[in-house]
Design a protein around this motif. Sequence first.
Motif, mmCIF file in Angstrom:
data_model
loop_
_atom_site.group_PDB
_atom_site.id
_atom_site.type_symbol
_atom_site.label_atom_id
_atom_site.label_comp_id
_atom_site.label_asym_id
_atom_site.label_seq_id
_atom_site.Cartn_x
_atom_site.Cartn_y
_atom_site.Cartn_z
ATOM 1 N N ALA A 3 0.851 -1.256 -0.168
ATOM 2 C CA ALA A 3 -0.027 0.105 0.086
ATOM 3 C C ALA A 3 0.820 1.344 0.265
ATOM 4 O O ALA A 3 0.454 2.504 -0.245
ATOM 5 C CB ALA A 3 -0.901 0.023 1.168
ATOM 6 N N ARG A 70 1.976 0.134 -6.086
ATOM 7 C CA ARG A 70 1.233 -0.807 -5.408
ATOM 8 C C ARG A 70 1.147 -2.168 -6.057
ATOM 9 O O ARG A 70 1.067 -3.169 -5.454
ATOM 10 C CB ARG A 70 -0.209 -0.262 -5.394
ATOM 11 C CG ARG A 70 -0.463 0.666 -4.582
ATOM 12 C CD ARG A 70 -1.743 1.244 -4.572
ATOM 13 N NE ARG A 70 -2.166 2.304 -3.468
ATOM 14 C CZ ARG A 70 -3.028 2.394 -2.652
ATOM 15 N NH1 ARG A 70 -3.869 1.448 -2.384
ATOM 16 N NH2 ARG A 70 -3.006 3.620 -2.125
ATOM 17 N N ASP A 112 -8.620 1.710 -4.406
ATOM 18 C CA ASP A 112 -9.685 0.956 -3.424
ATOM 19 C C ASP A 112 -9.769 -0.665 -3.642
ATOM 20 O O ASP A 112 -9.663 -1.363 -2.849
ATOM 21 C CB ASP A 112 -11.071 1.303 -3.379
ATOM 22 C CG ASP A 112 -11.087 2.783 -2.719
ATOM 23 O OD1 ASP A 112 -10.151 3.239 -2.074
ATOM 24 O OD2 ASP A 112 -12.118 3.507 -2.939
ATOM 25 N N ASP A 115 -6.319 -2.137 -2.755
ATOM 26 C CA ASP A 115 -6.377 -2.255 -1.334
ATOM 27 C C ASP A 115 -7.225 -3.639 -0.818
ATOM 28 O O ASP A 115 -7.042 -4.458 -0.051
ATOM 29 C CB ASP A 115 -6.847 -0.962 -0.508
ATOM 30 C CG ASP A 115 -5.940 0.081 -0.360
ATOM 31 O OD1 ASP A 115 -4.888 -0.251 -0.663
ATOM 32 O OD2 ASP A 115 -6.461 1.131 -0.415
#
Length: 123
Positions: A3, A70, A112, A115
């Motif tokens: 992240a 990421r 999002d 994640d």
Amino acid sequence: MTAQAGPLILSYMDQAGQIAAARVADEFGMSKSQLAETAGLARETLYRPERVGAPKTQGRLREMLEIISRVTDWAGGKDQAMAWYRAQPLPAFGGRTAEALVKDGKAAAVRDYLDHMALGGFA
């Protein structure tokens, strides 16, 4: 997936704290026009000094680099992460790529999603 997007972005920052577009283009083996297109900017944007530092330009480059950062670890490196960003269809978004979503101003949705996937979610 990490992240943490900081280290990759920081490696492309200039002394003024802005993303050095020419450095990003060089590192990924692209022309400035190709980089602009990949980030969803007009092709000539990165050739005009007054536009490179504009908030929209810097924001779009930052979004792109955050997403690439990421996925770098599990993609196998930054070049593979760029290939993923540009070409991998994302099932959760109807098969659209991260690149297409960023171009449409949906970088937050991609972050999002990443994640969610990092926490063991399904596409």
